[in-house]
Design a protein around this motif. Structure first.
Motif, mmCIF file in Angstrom:
data_model
loop_
_atom_site.group_PDB
_atom_site.id
_atom_site.type_symbol
_atom_site.label_atom_id
_atom_site.label_comp_id
_atom_site.label_asym_id
_atom_site.label_seq_id
_atom_site.Cartn_x
_atom_site.Cartn_y
_atom_site.Cartn_z
ATOM 1 N N THR A 53 -6.653 5.059 4.230
ATOM 2 C CA THR A 53 -7.869 4.819 3.442
ATOM 3 C C THR A 53 -8.597 3.583 3.957
ATOM 4 O O THR A 53 -9.826 3.597 4.134
ATOM 5 C CB THR A 53 -7.519 4.641 1.952
ATOM 6 N N PHE A 54 -7.833 2.514 4.192
ATOM 7 C CA PHE A 54 -8.438 1.283 4.705
ATOM 8 C C PHE A 54 -9.044 1.503 6.092
ATOM 9 O O PHE A 54 -10.167 1.062 6.363
ATOM 10 C CB PHE A 54 -7.398 0.165 4.770
ATOM 11 N N ALA A 55 -8.312 2.186 6.962
ATOM 12 C CA ALA A 55 -8.791 2.410 8.331
ATOM 13 C C ALA A 55 -10.078 3.232 8.344
ATOM 14 O O ALA A 55 -11.028 2.908 9.071
ATOM 15 C CB ALA A 55 -7.708 3.100 9.154
ATOM 16 N N LEU A 56 -10.117 4.278 7.532
ATOM 17 C CA LEU A 56 -11.325 5.098 7.459
ATOM 18 C C LEU A 56 -12.495 4.302 6.874
ATOM 19 O O LEU A 56 -13.612 4.331 7.416
ATOM 20 C CB LEU A 56 -11.064 6.337 6.596
ATOM 21 N N GLY A 57 -12.243 3.598 5.786
ATOM 22 C CA GLY A 57 -13.298 2.832 5.136
ATOM 23 C C GLY A 57 -13.864 1.752 6.031
ATOM 24 O O GLY A 57 -15.087 1.624 6.188
ATOM 25 N N ASP A 58 -12.974 0.980 6.625
ATOM 26 C CA ASP A 58 -13.422 -0.120 7.477
ATOM 27 C C ASP A 58 -14.101 0.407 8.736
ATOM 28 O O ASP A 58 -15.115 -0.133 9.177
ATOM 29 C CB ASP A 58 -12.231 -1.017 7.832
ATOM 30 N N ALA A 96 -16.410 -3.525 -0.666
ATOM 31 C CA ALA A 96 -16.541 -2.512 -1.709
ATOM 32 C C ALA A 96 -15.960 -1.186 -1.247
ATOM 33 O O ALA A 96 -15.224 -0.513 -1.992
ATOM 34 C CB ALA A 96 -18.006 -2.345 -2.105
ATOM 35 N N THR A 97 -16.265 -0.800 -0.015
ATOM 36 C CA THR A 97 -15.744 0.454 0.527
ATOM 37 C C THR A 97 -14.222 0.460 0.519
ATOM 38 O O THR A 97 -13.590 1.392 0.011
ATOM 39 C CB THR A 97 -16.254 0.672 1.964
ATOM 40 N N ASN A 98 -13.632 -0.584 1.079
ATOM 41 C CA ASN A 98 -12.179 -0.625 1.228
ATOM 42 C C ASN A 98 -11.459 -0.702 -0.110
ATOM 43 O O ASN A 98 -10.470 0.013 -0.339
ATOM 44 C CB ASN A 98 -11.779 -1.813 2.108
ATOM 45 N N HIS A 99 -11.934 -1.553 -0.999
ATOM 46 C CA HIS A 99 -11.205 -1.755 -2.253
ATOM 47 C C HIS A 99 -11.394 -0.595 -3.235
ATOM 48 O O HIS A 99 -10.446 -0.227 -3.935
ATOM 49 C CB HIS A 99 -11.581 -3.100 -2.873
ATOM 50 N N PHE A 100 -12.574 -0.014 -3.270
ATOM 51 C CA PHE A 100 -12.725 1.183 -4.103
ATOM 52 C C PHE A 100 -11.942 2.349 -3.507
ATOM 53 O O PHE A 100 -11.362 3.154 -4.243
ATOM 54 C CB PHE A 100 -14.204 1.551 -4.277
ATOM 55 N N LEU A 122 -19.024 5.309 -1.008
ATOM 56 C CA LEU A 122 -18.284 5.678 0.202
ATOM 57 C C LEU A 122 -16.783 5.518 -0.022
ATOM 58 O O LEU A 122 -15.994 6.398 0.340
ATOM 59 C CB LEU A 122 -18.748 4.817 1.381
ATOM 60 N N GLY A 123 -16.388 4.401 -0.632
ATOM 61 C CA GLY A 123 -14.972 4.155 -0.877
ATOM 62 C C GLY A 123 -14.354 5.185 -1.808
ATOM 63 O O GLY A 123 -13.245 5.681 -1.563
ATOM 64 N N ILE A 124 -15.065 5.521 -2.884
ATOM 65 C CA ILE A 124 -14.570 6.539 -3.825
ATOM 66 C C ILE A 124 -14.396 7.875 -3.108
ATOM 67 O O ILE A 124 -13.380 8.567 -3.284
ATOM 68 C CB ILE A 124 -15.523 6.676 -5.022
ATOM 69 N N SER A 125 -15.360 8.238 -2.283
ATOM 70 C CA SER A 125 -15.282 9.508 -1.546
ATOM 71 C C SER A 125 -14.078 9.526 -0.610
ATOM 72 O O SER A 125 -13.338 10.522 -0.547
ATOM 73 C CB SER A 125 -16.568 9.737 -0.745
ATOM 74 N N LEU A 126 -13.877 8.424 0.108
ATOM 75 C CA LEU A 126 -12.744 8.355 1.030
ATOM 76 C C LEU A 126 -11.416 8.320 0.281
ATOM 77 O O LEU A 126 -10.428 8.916 0.721
ATOM 78 C CB LEU A 126 -12.883 7.130 1.936
ATOM 79 N N GLY A 127 -11.391 7.627 -0.868
ATOM 80 C CA GLY A 127 -10.174 7.597 -1.676
ATOM 81 C C GLY A 127 -9.801 8.979 -2.179
ATOM 82 O O GLY A 127 -8.617 9.353 -2.209
#
Length: 196
Positions: A67-72, A115-119, A168-173
């Motif tokens: 999740t972190f890798a995709l978000g970042d 925001a992306t990574n933490h969500f 974006l973060g919610i979608s990736l999560g």
């Protein structure tokens, strides 16, 4: 339309960055957005998952890392360079209104990688543990929202940067939760809910 949206974004930024200014926020907000501040929490998650869930715990940790890798990667390496929005703390037109609470940095502003990574991580962990611990839902959302709000308060992101990073973060999560669920059913004998 776009100009009006950007104007609204700037005005909302200033209402948060300057309008909510107080000594407590000046102390706590830079801490909330500092990755080292959360190191004990990340370490706890790793130890807890491995001790409590063994092999399944390794899959959970792998899901967090994915999740972190995709978000970042998507926010920092793809979107930010192509959009190229200047951080508010580097914006010449706002120079006399910025309160320098943290170093600004030279990176771009849209979207907020924090925001992306933490969500993303919050939604993934909610997706994994919600059936067992319902309280993880408000805790996870408040945690990610507080970190994201801090980004605006300290002056390194506009509200729209944070809002779009959140989406974006919610979608990736949700994506990595689906990947985890598929992996869980295919390769693990027991689910998290069944594990005692």
């Amino acid at each position: 339309m776009m100009q009006e949206l950007l104007q609204f974004d700037t005005e909302l930024f200033l209402k948060i960055h300057r309008g909510l200014s107080n000594d407590f926020f000046d102390w706590i907000m830079p801490l909330l957005r500092n990755r080292f501040f959360w190191s004990p929490l990340y370490l706890f998650i790793v130890i807890f998952c491995i001790r409590q869930y063994k092999k399944a715990g390794l899959y959970i940790i792998g899901g967090v890392l994915l999740t972190f890798a995709l978000g970042d990667g998507i926010s920092s390496k793809i979107i930010k360079p192509n959009v190229g929005r200047i951080r508010p703390c580097n914006e010449v037109l706002l120079a006399d209104q910025i309160i320098h609470r943290v170093p600004c940095g030279s990176g771009k502003s849209f979207p907020s990688s924090h925001a992306t990574n933490h969500f993303g991580i919050a939604v993934f962990l909610i997706g994994v543990f919600y059936r067992k611990w319902k309280s993880i839902l408000p805790i996870g959302i408040i945690w990610a929202a507080a970190i994201s709000f801090a980004q605006v308060y300290v002056g390194v992101h506009y509200p729209i940067d944070v809002f779009c990073g959140m989406i974006l973060g919610i979608s990736l999560g949700m994506l990595t939760t689906a990947i985890y669920r598929y992996t869980e059913k295919r390769f693990l004998k027991r689910t998290i809910v069944e594990t005692t």
